[in-house]
Design an enzyme around this catalytic site. Structure first.
Site, PDB file in Angstrom:
ATOM      1  N   LYS A 184       0.853  -1.200   0.000  1.00  0.00           N
ATOM      2  CA  LYS A 184       0.000   0.000   0.000  1.00  0.00           C
ATOM      3  C   LYS A 184       0.882   1.241   0.000  1.00  0.00           C
ATOM      4  CE  LYS A 184      -3.689  -2.299   2.584  1.00  0.00           C
ATOM      5  NZ  LYS A 184      -4.982  -2.235   1.930  1.00  0.00           N
ATOM      6  N   HIS A 242      -0.100  -7.916   9.278  1.00  0.00           N
ATOM      7  CA  HIS A 242      -0.315  -6.520   8.891  1.00  0.00           C
ATOM      8  C   HIS A 242      -0.032  -5.521  10.029  1.00  0.00           C
ATOM      9  CE1 HIS A 242      -2.017  -8.597   5.589  1.00  0.00           C
ATOM     10  NE2 HIS A 242      -3.246  -8.693   6.022  1.00  0.00           N
ATOM     11  N   LYS A 338     -13.300  -7.117  13.004  1.00  0.00           N
ATOM     12  CA  LYS A 338     -14.307  -7.158  11.939  1.00  0.00           C
ATOM     13  C   LYS A 338     -15.614  -6.618  12.507  1.00  0.00           C
ATOM     14  CE  LYS A 338     -12.233 -10.695   9.097  1.00  0.00           C
ATOM     15  NZ  LYS A 338     -11.640  -9.787   8.105  1.00  0.00           N
TER      16      LYS A 338
HETATM   17  C1  BG6 Z   1      -6.379 -10.038   4.750  1.00  0.00           C
HETATM   18  C2  BG6 Z   1      -7.198 -10.748   5.788  1.00  0.00           C
HETATM   19  O1  BG6 Z   1      -5.027 -10.368   4.867  1.00  0.00           O
HETATM   20  O2  BG6 Z   1      -6.528  -8.631   4.899  1.00  0.00           O
HETATM   21  C3  BG6 Z   1      -8.658 -10.334   5.692  1.00  0.00           C
HETATM   22  O3  BG6 Z   1      -7.088 -12.144   5.597  1.00  0.00           O
HETATM   23  C4  BG6 Z   1      -8.789  -8.833   5.743  1.00  0.00           C
HETATM   24  O4  BG6 Z   1      -9.418 -10.926   6.738  1.00  0.00           O
HETATM   25  C5  BG6 Z   1      -7.853  -8.174   4.743  1.00  0.00           C
HETATM   26  O5  BG6 Z   1     -10.145  -8.514   5.455  1.00  0.00           O
HETATM   27  C6  BG6 Z   1      -7.847  -6.668   4.919  1.00  0.00           C
HETATM   28  O6  BG6 Z   1      -7.118  -6.091   3.876  1.00  0.00           O
HETATM   29  P1  BG6 Z   1      -7.427  -4.613   3.363  1.00  0.00           P
HETATM   30  O7  BG6 Z   1      -6.405  -4.360   2.327  1.00  0.00           O
HETATM   31  O8  BG6 Z   1      -8.837  -4.628   2.861  1.00  0.00           O
HETATM   32  O9  BG6 Z   1      -7.282  -3.732   4.567  1.00  0.00           O
END
Ligand code: BG6
Length: 483
Positions: A184, A242, A338
């Site tokens: 990103k 992440h 979530k």
């Molecule tokens: C993924 C997860 O790695 O990242 C998902 O497995 C999540 O559960 C997603 O929804 C979120 O990514 P982004 O780019 O939409 O923030």
């Protein structure tokens, strides 16, 4: 002039899957056209599905059309540069695969550079890696690169085993472990923000800062992925990868240069300097029925594929203390979940208050708020700096903000996959997770993953997680700082 990559064959394992259709094919098309390298890349789709080149090309047209490319060039690209090979993933299938790759290289006059992208479920990684190695596809006259999707292992032991297998066949310099957050644009900008702006970097430490908050909120629920999510839970799905990446980019020391190893060395150092996470500073939640954007949504337990009475956490809040000279005494608060009220990823860095407050009568509370830098990584990419001003005509003080909006300045930002795919083609590992880094991250989270019966509190969909979060984490203030 755009950077060029070497002529190569880009092999996708899992070529008929959802990731290939939704992300890889549209991103590959954008990458090759925007960088003027369409005639330097051949895509070879691989999967057990019985299919020929023509059927794969038709599948790719559909994928490109769904992504908004309807021009003849997109069709021509599919016809000229896309190929398909059915393999059942048995060891014996890899000799014909190697033959097919060589045939494409011969026909298109390519020098033997290959990228192997594993767009596969993790259980399939070991078999493919082993077979690539045995078939000699780990080396060629040119370069050979292995791209592995997340999750890389499901705990420290499995990550170590996978690394061991990978390193039996591929050198670390050939390995590209994906964490799409690193692709990103705004995540990459964290390094520029910090190390190109002495204004902020000189105060980015325990002398000046009070706390750092990292929020990755999603309004979506688990969707159709309960099968995977039930065993992963939020810590494996979002935090080990992440959020940990975001934390290391905020906390790392300045690298000796802007190159893959210098940057990744510093990120590993951050992880290694955290002596542990106090389980009392980890709070789990699971969403119950509620409302998102005015619409009723079901709770996690009523999602399709979720086991009765499941304890899989869909929210976590955690406090981390980094034991370095720079960060000692500055807590990092991380939260992700979530079915939170909105989709947003933000990092809020709060400064210490003014040491002496001169703007109040003796009996009144000090009216000054601390300075805050809020970096919004998605969806409204940009940052804001909050500061205090005098209210005109009164003796009062008010908080105001300066904003920078990425899209307003630069229009459309490249998609994360686009960035990462081109880095694979050009051989830049900076935005990929190194082997020791992925293990250091699992090592940090392992004790938390092993906690048996850690409570999982309910929270209604559309709220910011369990009510007890702030108190349990000993959040430094009453509310999380948001833009
Ligand atoms: C993924 C997860 O790695 O990242 C998902 O497995 C999540 O559960 C997603 O929804 C979120 O990514 P982004 O780019 O939409 O923030």
């Amino acid at each position: 002039m755009a950077e060029l990559c070497d002529r190569h064959v880009f092999v996708i394992f899992g070529a008929t899957g959802d990731l290939t259709r939704r992300k890889l094919l549209p991103s590959l098309y954008r990458v090759v056209t925007e960088n003027g390298v369409a005639d330097r890349t051949a895509i070879l789709g691989v999967s057990p599905t019985e299919m020929d080149d023509a059927a794969f090309r038709a599948l790719a047209w559909e994928a490109l059309e769904e992504a908004g490319f309807e021009d003849v060039d997109a069709h021509a690209w599919c016809d000229e540069r896309l190929f398909f090979e059915t393999i059942a993933r048995e060891a014996t299938d890899y000799a014909p695969l190697a033959d097919r790759i060589r045939a494409i290289e011969r026909d298109l006059d390519m020098p033997g550079n290959r990228a192997f992208y594993l767009a596969l479920p993790p259980v399939a990684f070991p078999g493919v890696i082993e077979n690539l190695g045995r078939a000699g596809l780990n080396e060629s006259g040119g370069w050979s690169r292995l791209v592995i999707e997340k999750p890389f292992g499901k705990d420290l032991r499995t990550a170590q085993e996978l690394n061991y297998l990978v390193h039996r066949h591929f050198d670390e310099k050939q390995v590209y472990r994906i964490d799409h957050y690193l692709g990103k644009e705004t995540v990459q900008n964290l390094l520029t923000f910090r190390f190109a702006n002495p204004l902020f970097e000189t105060s980015w430490n325990r002398d000046r800062l009070e706390a750092v908050e990292i929020t990755v909120a999603e309004d979506l629920g688990v969707g159709t992925r309960a099968g995977y999510y039930e065993s992963a839970g939020v810590l494996r799905d979002m935090v080990q990868n992440h959020l940990t990446q975001l934390m290391t980019l905020v906390a790392m020391e300045a690298p000796s240069g802007f190159n893959a190893d210098a940057i990744r060395n510093e990120k590993v150092q951050v992880l290694e300097s955290i002596s542990g996470i106090d389980p009392h500073h980890v709070i789990y939640g699971q969403y119950t029925a509620g409302e998102i954007n005015g619409e009723s949504v079901v709770g996690y337990l009523d999602e399709q594929g979720v086991a009765e009475g499941s304890k899989a956490p869909t929210f976590v809040g955690v406090r981390i203390d980094i034991d370095t000279w720079r960060w000692q005494g500055v807590p990092f608060f991380l939260r992700t979940g979530k079915r939170l009220p909105e989709r947003t990823t933000q990092i809020a860095v709060t400064y210490k208050p003014a040491p002496v407050c001169i703007f109040h009568g003796k009996a009144d509370a000090c009216p000054i708020s601390p300075n805050v830098v809020v970096l919004t990584l998605q969806p409204d990419e940009g940052f804001e700096v909050r500061f205090e001003v005098k209210s005109p005509g009164t003796g009062g003080v008010e908080s105001k903000a300066m904003y920078f909006d990425y899209e307003e300045e630069f229009q459309q930002l490249p998609d994360a996959y686009q960035t990462l795919l081109f880095d694979v083609m050009t051989g830049d590992q900076t935005l990929f997770v190194r082997g020791d880094e992925v293990e250091a991250s699992w090592r940090l989270w392992e004790p938390i993953l092993q906690l048996d019966d850690h409570p999982v509190y309910p929270y209604a969909a559309g709220t910011w997680g369990p009510a007890a979060t702030n108190e349990s984490l000993a959040l430094w203030t009453d509310e999380w700082t948001m833009r």
